[in-house]
Write an enzyme that holds these catalytic residues in place. Structure first.
Site, PDB file in Angstrom:
ATOM      1  N   GLU A  88      41.553 -39.279  70.241  1.00 31.00           N
ATOM      2  CA  GLU A  88      42.278 -39.811  69.404  1.00 31.00           C
ATOM      3  C   GLU A  88      42.891 -40.373  71.034  1.00 31.00           C
ATOM      4  OE1 GLU A  88      44.038 -38.183  66.002  1.00 31.00           O
ATOM      5  OE2 GLU A  88      45.662 -39.243  67.240  1.00 31.00           O
ATOM      6  N   LYS A 269      48.983 -31.189  61.651  1.00 28.34           N
ATOM      7  CA  LYS A 269      47.868 -31.842  62.330  1.00 28.34           C
ATOM      8  C   LYS A 269      48.306 -32.709  63.768  1.00 28.34           C
ATOM      9  CE  LYS A 269      44.843 -35.034  63.584  1.00 28.34           C
ATOM     10  NZ  LYS A 269      44.643 -36.097  64.632  1.00 28.34           N
ATOM     11  N   ASP A 285      37.894 -22.207  72.236  1.00 27.98           N
ATOM     12  CA  ASP A 285      37.742 -22.155  70.475  1.00 27.98           C
ATOM     13  C   ASP A 285      38.466 -22.779  69.550  1.00 27.98           C
ATOM     14  OD1 ASP A 285      36.397 -21.722  68.339  1.00 27.98           O
ATOM     15  OD2 ASP A 285      35.568 -19.508  68.563  1.00 27.98           O
ATOM     16  N   HIS A 383      51.135 -47.225  68.913  1.00 29.25           N
ATOM     17  CA  HIS A 383      49.326 -46.648  69.001  1.00 29.25           C
ATOM     18  C   HIS A 383      49.282 -48.147  69.164  1.00 29.25           C
ATOM     19  CE1 HIS A 383      49.001 -43.398  65.849  1.00 29.25           C
ATOM     20  NE2 HIS A 383      49.402 -43.099  66.724  1.00 29.25           N
TER      21      HIS A 383
HETATM   22  C1  MEV Z   1      48.506 -37.978  64.184  1.00 28.90           C
HETATM   23  O1  MEV Z   1      47.003 -37.927  65.091  1.00 28.90           O
HETATM   24  C2  MEV Z   1      50.330 -37.200  63.978  1.00 28.90           C
HETATM   25  C3  MEV Z   1      51.127 -37.857  63.222  1.00 28.90           C
HETATM   26  O2  MEV Z   1      50.449 -38.076  62.228  1.00 28.90           O
HETATM   27  C4  MEV Z   1      51.305 -36.172  63.394  1.00 28.90           C
HETATM   28  C5  MEV Z   1      52.558 -36.229  62.860  1.00 28.90           C
HETATM   29  O3  MEV Z   1      52.504 -37.730  61.368  1.00 28.90           O
HETATM   30  O4  MEV Z   1      53.410 -35.408  63.340  1.00 28.90           O
HETATM   31  C6  MEV Z   1      51.459 -39.078  63.938  1.00 28.90           C
END
Ligand code: MEV
Length: 435
Positions: A88, A269, A285, A383
């Site tokens: 990513e 995430k 792992d 991005h």
């Molecule tokens: C994207 O890979 C991760 C985000 O969605 C994390 C977040 O929203 O805190 C930007």
């Protein structure tokens, strides 16, 4: 003889603008790598089909990922490079950016539990739970001694079985946890074998029948704790000159995650973006860590953020991350994959606990970068800026032209290669005319 400690900086300015070859040269110049090590970094670092075939089944080829370095990390007072393997875009840039902010507050402070991996032995059809529990408690010392008898090599390395825990699951089912210090190993194979060896004895003592024998990935005896502070003033940036307002926007984002599991999952995430990228680079792992992290996030019965961001006494932003993080620096891919050895070397990883701390610092950093962007200009601007650089490089821009073309694409909000080609041609003509 006097030993000189080499002081290296994790701040390598302009690194992101350089070619992979030039970046490797910088690593040599800044004494992170020897020339031979830098050379071996190129490509797959010696990872070939024979290595792959020895690792998994039915190999028909190799699968590559970019290996990048997150910069600006100061962990427990020491500069570190953080290897990240990830598909990513923007994660490595985000980690480096947030690590620079955290460095303004002194960097990341990391502590960790002992590297305990836990085996579970399920005991079914236990006739009397009270008698079974009493038998296990009376015999705990002997059982731990027996376990350590099976763990000779691990005990010699300073590890070994530390504790036996009994949990009741229902009226006839118990589970025995064997907590084992596995030192620099993740210890999955070790504790699984131990559970299988100990099961007959545990069944006999409790009068039950042994069921599953396997480690738990809820490694909550193997947690890591990271703390970082950022002075509010350091949070100001172009278009957002008030650092305190940026801090407050980050705190609002934190509150959102605390109030809403749908947001908490995405928040976490963002933490795992950093953690996993380090684990993948270092051949660990990451599925085990993911499973444990999300279970830990739900331990109160509600899914919650793994990090917490608060306002400190002097108005600074204070971030904490606490999570289970089982890592290894020996055996497995560290033995069979030369690229993994390269990543461990780049990060100057000293132990499994050290690697866990580094991965967690990366997780706190990617979380901070996401919260800051989301609370201010939004995530897409950064991005798209990175996307513009990629498009510029794709159409053949090199050196400073990558930035110039990317900036114009971002300003126009057009990211098509045809437009990038036109801009590149214009800029080349302009450069030639200026000569
Ligand atoms: C994207 O890979 C991760 C985000 O969605 C994390 C977040 O929203 O805190 C930007």
């Amino acid at each position: 003889m006097q030993t000189l400690t080499v002081k290296r900086s994790s701040r390598l300015s302009g690194f992101y603008r350089q070619s992979p070859e030039r970046r490797r040269t910088r690593l040599v110049e800044s004494r992170w790598l020897s020339p031979e090590e830098a050379e071996s970094c190129a490509g797959l670092a010696g990872f070939d089909e024979a290595c792959a075939d020895a690792m998994v089944e039915n190999v028909v080829g190799l699968h590559g990922l970019p290996l990048g370095l997150a910069l600006n990390f100061v962990v427990n007072g020491e500069d570190r490079l953080v290897p990240m393997a990830v598909e990513e875009p923007s994660i490595i840039a985000a980690a480096s950016y947030a690590a620079r902010l955290c460095a303004e507050g002194g960097g990341f402070s990391v502590t960790a539990d002992a590297p305990i991996t836990t085996a579970q032995v399920q005991l079914l059809d236990v006739p009397s739970l009270i008698a079974a529990e009493a038998a296990l408690r009376t015999n705990t010392a002997e059982l731990l001694a027996e376990a350590n008898g099976y763990l000779g090599a691990m005990c010699a390395r300073g590890g070994g079985a530390r504790e036996l825990e009994v949990r009741v699951l229902d009226g006839t089912t118990l589970v025995v946890h064997l907590h084992v210090d596995t030192r620099d190993a993740m210890g999955a194979n070790l504790v699984n074998s131990l559970a299988e060896k100990m099961a007959p004895q545990l069944a006999a003592l409790t009068g039950g029948r042994a069921g599953l024998k396997i480690l738990t990935n809820l490694a909550d005896r193997r947690k890591v704790y990271v703390r970082a502070t950022v002075p509010a003033a350091a949070l100001a940036f172009e278009g957002f000159p008030d650092g305190e307002a940026v801090r407050d926007a980050i705190l609002e984002g934190q509150l959102f995650a605390e109030m809403d599991p749908y947001r908490a999952v995405t928040h976490n995430k963002g933490v795992m973006n950093g953690v996993d990228a380090v684990l993948v680079a270092c051949g660990n792992d990451w599925r085990a860590v993911e499973a444990g992290a999300h279970a830990y996030a739900s331990r109160s019965g509600v899914y919650r953020p793994l990090t917490s961001w608060k306002k400190g006494p002097a108005g600074e932003l204070v971030g904490l991350l606490e999570m289970p993080l089982a890592t290894s620096t020996v055996g497995g891919a560290a033995r069979t994959h030369p690229g993994v050895r390269r990543a461990l070397k780049l990060a100057r990883v000293e132990s499994a606990v050290d690697l866990a701390g580094l991965a967690a610092a990366a997780g706190l950093a990617t979380n901070l970068a996401a919260l800051k962007a989301l609370g201010t200009e939004g995530i897409q601007k950064g991005h798209m800026a990175l996307h513009a650089r990629r498009v510029a490089a794709e159409v053949g821009a090199e050196g400073e032209l990558v930035e110039i073309v990317a900036e114009r694409l971002a300003r126009e909000r057009i990211y098509r290669p045809e437009r990038a080609r036109e801009i590149l041609a214009e800029e080349v003509r302009r450069k030639e005319a200026a000569r």
